[in-house]
Design a protein around this motif. Sequence first.
Motif, PDB file in Angstrom:
ATOM      1  N   ARG A 105       0.860  -1.190   0.000  1.00  0.00           N
ATOM      2  CA  ARG A 105       0.000   0.000   0.000  1.00  0.00           C
ATOM      3  C   ARG A 105       0.892   1.234   0.000  1.00  0.00           C
ATOM      4  O   ARG A 105       1.747   1.402   0.864  1.00  0.00           O
ATOM      5  CB  ARG A 105      -0.890  -0.003   1.249  1.00  0.00           C
ATOM      6  CG  ARG A 105      -1.786   1.223   1.357  1.00  0.00           C
ATOM      7  CD  ARG A 105      -2.601   1.149   2.644  1.00  0.00           C
ATOM      8  NE  ARG A 105      -3.238   2.421   2.930  1.00  0.00           N
ATOM      9  CZ  ARG A 105      -4.524   2.689   2.733  1.00  0.00           C
ATOM     10  NH1 ARG A 105      -5.321   1.781   2.245  1.00  0.00           N
ATOM     11  NH2 ARG A 105      -5.016   3.875   3.029  1.00  0.00           N
ATOM     12  N   GLY A 106       0.705   2.066  -1.033  1.00  0.00           N
ATOM     13  CA  GLY A 106       1.471   3.305  -1.107  1.00  0.00           C
ATOM     14  C   GLY A 106       0.717   4.387  -0.363  1.00  0.00           C
ATOM     15  O   GLY A 106       0.760   4.480   0.863  1.00  0.00           O
ATOM     16  N   GLN A 107      -0.079   5.173  -1.096  1.00  0.00           N
ATOM     17  CA  GLN A 107      -0.890   6.218  -0.470  1.00  0.00           C
ATOM     18  C   GLN A 107      -2.355   5.799  -0.323  1.00  0.00           C
ATOM     19  O   GLN A 107      -3.184   6.591   0.100  1.00  0.00           O
ATOM     20  CB  GLN A 107      -0.804   7.509  -1.288  1.00  0.00           C
ATOM     21  CG  GLN A 107       0.548   8.200  -1.154  1.00  0.00           C
ATOM     22  CD  GLN A 107       0.820   8.648   0.277  1.00  0.00           C
ATOM     23  OE1 GLN A 107       0.003   9.318   0.889  1.00  0.00           O
ATOM     24  NE2 GLN A 107       1.953   8.256   0.820  1.00  0.00           N
ATOM     25  N   GLN A 114      -8.081  -1.900  -4.128  1.00  0.00           N
ATOM     26  CA  GLN A 114      -6.989  -2.594  -4.828  1.00  0.00           C
ATOM     27  C   GLN A 114      -5.764  -2.812  -3.948  1.00  0.00           C
ATOM     28  O   GLN A 114      -4.966  -3.704  -4.210  1.00  0.00           O
ATOM     29  CB  GLN A 114      -6.577  -1.815  -6.092  1.00  0.00           C
ATOM     30  CG  GLN A 114      -7.543  -1.968  -7.259  1.00  0.00           C
ATOM     31  CD  GLN A 114      -8.577  -0.876  -7.326  1.00  0.00           C
ATOM     32  OE1 GLN A 114      -8.914  -0.257  -6.323  1.00  0.00           O
ATOM     33  NE2 GLN A 114      -9.119  -0.624  -8.505  1.00  0.00           N
ATOM     34  N   ALA A 115      -5.586  -1.977  -2.904  1.00  0.00           N
ATOM     35  CA  ALA A 115      -4.410  -2.134  -2.049  1.00  0.00           C
ATOM     36  C   ALA A 115      -4.768  -2.846  -0.736  1.00  0.00           C
ATOM     37  O   ALA A 115      -4.032  -2.770   0.234  1.00  0.00           O
ATOM     38  CB  ALA A 115      -3.785  -0.775  -1.760  1.00  0.00           C
ATOM     39  N   SER A 116      -5.898  -3.551  -0.719  1.00  0.00           N
ATOM     40  CA  SER A 116      -6.306  -4.216   0.526  1.00  0.00           C
ATOM     41  C   SER A 116      -5.867  -5.674   0.532  1.00  0.00           C
ATOM     42  O   SER A 116      -5.552  -6.250  -0.510  1.00  0.00           O
ATOM     43  CB  SER A 116      -7.831  -4.132   0.683  1.00  0.00           C
ATOM     44  OG  SER A 116      -8.453  -4.894  -0.334  1.00  0.00           O
ATOM     45  N   ILE A 238       6.603  -6.790  -5.149  1.00  0.00           N
ATOM     46  CA  ILE A 238       6.510  -5.485  -4.483  1.00  0.00           C
ATOM     47  C   ILE A 238       7.744  -4.680  -4.876  1.00  0.00           C
ATOM     48  O   ILE A 238       8.879  -5.108  -4.635  1.00  0.00           O
ATOM     49  CB  ILE A 238       6.412  -5.671  -2.955  1.00  0.00           C
ATOM     50  CG1 ILE A 238       5.098  -6.391  -2.627  1.00  0.00           C
ATOM     51  CG2 ILE A 238       6.515  -4.324  -2.242  1.00  0.00           C
ATOM     52  CD1 ILE A 238       4.783  -6.549  -1.164  1.00  0.00           C
ATOM     53  N   ILE A 239       7.520  -3.550  -5.526  1.00  0.00           N
ATOM     54  CA  ILE A 239       8.629  -2.695  -5.957  1.00  0.00           C
ATOM     55  C   ILE A 239       9.146  -1.976  -4.715  1.00  0.00           C
ATOM     56  O   ILE A 239       8.363  -1.370  -3.967  1.00  0.00           O
ATOM     57  CB  ILE A 239       8.144  -1.633  -6.980  1.00  0.00           C
ATOM     58  CG1 ILE A 239       7.420  -2.294  -8.155  1.00  0.00           C
ATOM     59  CG2 ILE A 239       9.304  -0.770  -7.466  1.00  0.00           C
ATOM     60  CD1 ILE A 239       6.630  -1.302  -9.026  1.00  0.00           C
ATOM     61  N   THR A 240      10.458  -2.047  -4.491  1.00  0.00           N
ATOM     62  CA  THR A 240      11.001  -1.306  -3.338  1.00  0.00           C
ATOM     63  C   THR A 240      11.824  -0.102  -3.795  1.00  0.00           C
ATOM     64  O   THR A 240      11.957   0.874  -3.073  1.00  0.00           O
ATOM     65  CB  THR A 240      11.860  -2.209  -2.442  1.00  0.00           C
ATOM     66  OG1 THR A 240      12.862  -2.823  -3.241  1.00  0.00           O
ATOM     67  CG2 THR A 240      11.014  -3.267  -1.772  1.00  0.00           C
ATOM     68  N   GLU A 481     -10.399   0.162 -20.122  1.00  0.00           N
ATOM     69  CA  GLU A 481     -10.556   0.890 -18.865  1.00  0.00           C
ATOM     70  C   GLU A 481      -9.197   1.059 -18.193  1.00  0.00           C
ATOM     71  O   GLU A 481      -8.281   0.243 -18.401  1.00  0.00           O
ATOM     72  CB  GLU A 481     -11.504   0.131 -17.940  1.00  0.00           C
ATOM     73  CG  GLU A 481     -12.961   0.400 -18.245  1.00  0.00           C
ATOM     74  CD  GLU A 481     -13.878  -0.149 -17.174  1.00  0.00           C
ATOM     75  OE1 GLU A 481     -13.797   0.310 -16.023  1.00  0.00           O
ATOM     76  OE2 GLU A 481     -14.667  -1.058 -17.501  1.00  0.00           O
ATOM     77  N   TYR A 482      -9.064   2.119 -17.400  1.00  0.00           N
ATOM     78  CA  TYR A 482      -7.850   2.386 -16.632  1.00  0.00           C
ATOM     79  C   TYR A 482      -8.243   2.486 -15.160  1.00  0.00           C
ATOM     80  O   TYR A 482      -9.323   3.001 -14.853  1.00  0.00           O
ATOM     81  CB  TYR A 482      -7.221   3.695 -17.136  1.00  0.00           C
ATOM     82  CG  TYR A 482      -5.957   4.099 -16.414  1.00  0.00           C
ATOM     83  CD1 TYR A 482      -4.855   3.242 -16.366  1.00  0.00           C
ATOM     84  CD2 TYR A 482      -5.849   5.335 -15.776  1.00  0.00           C
ATOM     85  CE1 TYR A 482      -3.684   3.619 -15.712  1.00  0.00           C
ATOM     86  CE2 TYR A 482      -4.678   5.714 -15.123  1.00  0.00           C
ATOM     87  CZ  TYR A 482      -3.604   4.841 -15.094  1.00  0.00           C
ATOM     88  OH  TYR A 482      -2.444   5.213 -14.447  1.00  0.00           O
ATOM     89  N   LEU A 483      -7.405   1.978 -14.260  1.00  0.00           N
ATOM     90  CA  LEU A 483      -7.685   1.947 -12.816  1.00  0.00           C
ATOM     91  C   LEU A 483      -8.972   1.162 -12.552  1.00  0.00           C
ATOM     92  O   LEU A 483      -9.736   1.466 -11.648  1.00  0.00           O
ATOM     93  CB  LEU A 483      -7.820   3.366 -12.243  1.00  0.00           C
ATOM     94  CG  LEU A 483      -6.670   4.324 -12.511  1.00  0.00           C
ATOM     95  CD1 LEU A 483      -7.027   5.739 -12.068  1.00  0.00           C
ATOM     96  CD2 LEU A 483      -5.390   3.867 -11.825  1.00  0.00           C
ATOM     97  N   MET A 484      -9.205   0.159 -13.427  1.00  0.00           N
ATOM     98  CA  MET A 484     -10.476  -0.573 -13.382  1.00  0.00           C
ATOM     99  C   MET A 484     -10.499  -1.580 -12.232  1.00  0.00           C
ATOM    100  O   MET A 484      -9.467  -1.940 -11.682  1.00  0.00           O
ATOM    101  CB  MET A 484     -10.697  -1.323 -14.704  1.00  0.00           C
ATOM    102  CG  MET A 484      -9.597  -2.294 -15.063  1.00  0.00           C
ATOM    103  SD  MET A 484      -8.165  -1.441 -15.728  1.00  0.00           S
ATOM    104  CE  MET A 484      -6.839  -2.476 -15.226  1.00  0.00           C
ATOM    105  N   LEU A 516      -0.253 -11.983  -3.828  1.00  0.00           N
ATOM    106  CA  LEU A 516      -0.088 -10.530  -3.899  1.00  0.00           C
ATOM    107  C   LEU A 516      -1.311  -9.759  -4.411  1.00  0.00           C
ATOM    108  O   LEU A 516      -1.991 -10.212  -5.338  1.00  0.00           O
ATOM    109  CB  LEU A 516       1.106 -10.195  -4.796  1.00  0.00           C
ATOM    110  CG  LEU A 516       2.491 -10.505  -4.216  1.00  0.00           C
ATOM    111  CD1 LEU A 516       3.567 -10.225  -5.257  1.00  0.00           C
ATOM    112  CD2 LEU A 516       2.762  -9.693  -2.963  1.00  0.00           C
ATOM    113  N   SER A 517      -1.507  -8.590  -3.817  1.00  0.00           N
ATOM    114  CA  SER A 517      -2.569  -7.644  -4.218  1.00  0.00           C
ATOM    115  C   SER A 517      -3.885  -8.350  -4.544  1.00  0.00           C
ATOM    116  O   SER A 517      -4.413  -8.232  -5.662  1.00  0.00           O
ATOM    117  CB  SER A 517      -2.108  -6.797  -5.408  1.00  0.00           C
ATOM    118  OG  SER A 517      -1.130  -5.888  -4.991  1.00  0.00           O
ATOM    119  N   PRO A 518      -4.469  -9.041  -3.554  1.00  0.00           N
ATOM    120  CA  PRO A 518      -5.743  -9.743  -3.808  1.00  0.00           C
ATOM    121  C   PRO A 518      -6.891  -8.777  -4.094  1.00  0.00           C
ATOM    122  O   PRO A 518      -7.867  -9.154  -4.730  1.00  0.00           O
ATOM    123  CB  PRO A 518      -5.988 -10.499  -2.496  1.00  0.00           C
ATOM    124  CG  PRO A 518      -5.266  -9.685  -1.466  1.00  0.00           C
ATOM    125  CD  PRO A 518      -4.037  -9.156  -2.151  1.00  0.00           C
TER     126      PRO A 518
END
Length: 524
Positions: A105-107, A114-116, A238-240, A481-484, A516-518
């Motif tokens: 989770r970033g911001q 999506q980040a849950s 996960i990008i670090t 779609e974007y951010l779908m 990851l990212s379920p």
Amino acid sequence: MTTNPSLSTITLMTLLMCLSPTLIKSEKGIDVLLPISLNLTVLTDPFSISAASHDFGNVTDENPGAVLCPSSPAEVARLLRFANGDFSYDSESTTSSPGFKVAARGQGHSLRGQASAPGGVVVNMTCLAKTAKPAAVVVSADGTYADVAAGAMWVEVLEAALARGVSPVTFTDYLYLSVGGTLSNAGIGGQVFRHGPQISNVHELDVITGKGDMVTCSPKLNPELFYGVLGGLGQFGIITRARIALDRAPTRAKWIRILYSDFSAFTRDQERLISMANDLRVDFLEGQLMMSNGIVDTSFFPLSDQTRVVSLVNDHRIIYVLEVAKYYDTTTLPIIDQIIDKLTRTLGITSEFMFVQDVPYFDFLNRVRNEEDKLRSIGLWEVPHPWLNMFVPRSRILDFQKGVIKGLLLNQTATSGVTLFYPTNRNKWNNLMSAMIPNEDVFYVIGFLQSAGGSHNFEELENLNDRIINFCDNSGIKIKEYLMHYTRKEDWIRHFGPKWSDFSRRKMMFDPEKLLSPGQDIFN
Ligand code: FAD
């Protein structure tokens, strides 16, 4: 109401958590203990859990079992190796693979959870940015790139780069998003037609795969992982750290808005501007709609012109706003006004409905922050956001305007929020990356950024979104779609089309346990 606990309370809670095993849930609802020997900084206090369960969209609410606040990438790798069934940590857990879900989770500016990681572990990437050594953003000696902790926000990257007279070349409209979060989608805005999305301006990444392997990747080194994670919706790792391309920074921007009542003239000029290659080429191009059934925001225009702008919108019901910026600095200062003049003459624009602001480069890029402050002050920031973002092929943009903008949007009794409407070039996107765009050289970025609240009912807005999608489906307009957020596998398969087999193969390579990212709901 949740209150923000003091730092010392959090530190104390953190210590307590480290001293006792933490209980979380596997996908099948089985209790899993995170053993003390994993030596992880996990939080399970109500404030941390609640903060990680919501996002900007304000539609979903998914409690994780714990929040990891890592102080090094190695902590994230240990967590993921344990989740994959590596019991070398003297586990007091089950004997089979714990299989709990993990989401970076970033911001948390996602729209639909999506980040849950329901029941599992949310990794707070800002913790890693705060402890990054020597700093979250390190600009190279020659100023051509920055190594950035993925949990850092773009505004921090910009500030650090500007201190050295350089800047990233392409931005999202809003800068308070994490680098890892936008690279997991695409990162688009008004510079994309010229420089491509943010995912096209990355040289190298450090990634911890779903298996817990720490891998450095680039177009030459582990390219499968590199291209997979760019636009990969957090599915492979996960990008670090990201190595971001930089260029010399301008100091100021001529920020221009031109109003059109004629849709064909508006799109003709937009398309012409994104195809220019000479000194008239602008640095930024977007567009948006002003409609008589929405709030007409006139704050950009001089006070003396605001009334006639409102009248124009009311007379035509819809006005198309072309928005461009041309950057300059002390070297180009003597000629910038001539360039703007030449540009408007080339386009045949009369100055009657053209408005120019002259602003510092940073303020231009940070312009949405003012909108955020305004919306917060009237209680319209923390409301449900049923946003709909899409890419529309250029060949069908007139059908889209007739059917969706005039046929649906303009027929609503009221609209809320902003509608973005601008073309961009496909040639700046690399097809090896996971992100999906239409199969045409030019396509339009359309964003219906509506907010529920006040007279705007969430269900009505959702219903409008459904009708927009149905219209496109029924008319054969092949949008992407974007951010779908899809919940049905067939929708994901349709979205990725020819890339689906690569996308699922990469999942098996890098995250075979599908941890990851379920919250993206792709492989659950
Ligand atoms: P999060 O919501 O925290 O995460 C998003 C997804 O990425 C999740 O699946 C998460 O697990 C994954 N993820 C996060 N960090 C990492 C990481 N380090 N490694 C791997 N996976 C990770 N987008 C644009 O392209 N252009 C815009 O102009 C734009 N404007 C926006 C304006 C606002 C006000 C908002 C709320 C959103 C906007 N967005 C825009 C959308 C934004 O890019 C995405 O929502 C993005 O995911 C937000 O970043 P974040 O740090 O909040 O990500």
